[in-house]
Design an enzyme around this catalytic site. Structure first.
Site: not given
Length: 273
Positions: A149-151, A153-154
């Protein structure tokens, strides 16, 4: 994470409690032990994991490593974002993991020359997904979910960005990275991320069975296979075929023993030399 007033010794003690280490024969089992926080990673826990892998690599009695999480909810929920949020609110700078003086923990796992099996007992997301990715083999329970989910969460997912397209087809890897959608265990197996899906509560048993079988094979040969496979990645075939990593099994005492055991129809007695 450490709190104001804590000594380094106290912080190290907490990290030791957050990582349980035990030996089962020639298999070393590392258990992330923060079930109340989805076994989320802190800087101290990551340092403890890296140290445990270095020690396992140096121990001649250890022939395979299993990584798992405590409880049945999460293998690892990634980095402890609640703790990071508190640090952000306190104005503490973010130290990019690849910029630290020590090697990045996922690199340490990937480069450990002894086979590593992930027993994925629950959700493996974000840094937890990358932790599983750093392992060589992955056994997942049927209720587990997987995702990056990094995209959303920045964040960066640097290790997965580099390594996931080398582990599974590029289109599937980029789909996971770009859209940040979660997938279930069946999908993870179908795209080649998981080696096997098992019933809830059975991942560690299955991973131990695999690791024990690996540990029963010639340690020099297995080490050579792991090192060569890792270091050959990305090389042209002509260069990869000429790699000479680690001890040459053809010149080892274990090669003589392995052939003798086969001819004499008995279990081999490996010496690791």
């Amino acid at each position: 994470m450490s709190t104001p007033g804590q000594t380094q010794q106290e912080t190290a003690g907490e990290a030791a409690q957050d990582l349980v280490i035990e030996d089962r024969g020639h298999v070393r089992v590392l258990t992330l032990n923060r079930p109340q926080r989805a076994n989320a990673l802190t800087p101290e826990l990551m340092a403890a994991i890296a140290e445990a892998f270095v020690e396992a690599g140096a121990d001649p009695e250890v022939r395979a490593i299993v990584v798992t999480g405590a409880g049945d909810r999460a293998f690892c929920g990634g980095f402890d974002l609640k703790a990071r949020h508190e640090a952000d609110q306190a104005g503490k700078p973010f130290v990019y993991l690849m910029s630290t003086r020590e090697r990045f923990v996922f690199e340490v796992i990937y480069e450990t020359y002894k086979p590593v099996v992930a027993a994925i007992n629950g959700a493996a997301v974000a840094g937890g997904f990358e932790l599983a990715l750093a392992c060589d083999l992955r056994i997942g329970e049927e209720h587990a979910v997987f995702g990056l989910p990094e995209a959303k969460r920045g964040m960066g997912a640097h290790f997965a960005t580099v390594m996931l397209p080398r582990a599974i087809p590029r289109a599937h890897a980029l789909d996971l990275l770009f859209r940040s959608e979660y997938i279930d265990a069946a999908k993870a197996e179908s795209i080649g991320f998981l080696n096997k899906v098992v019933a809830k509560g059975k991942a560690l048993d299955e991973a131990m069975a695999w690791a024990t079988q690996i540990a029963g094979n010639a340690p020099i040969t297995v080490r050579r296979m792991k090192e060569t496979a890792s270091k050959a990645s990305g090389l042209p075939a002509s260069a990869a075929l000429r790699l000479n990593e680690g001890v040459n099994p053809y010149l080892s005492e274990d090669r003589v023993e392995g052939i003798a055991a086969f001819v004499e129809k008995r279990p081999p007695r490996w010496k690791g030399r």
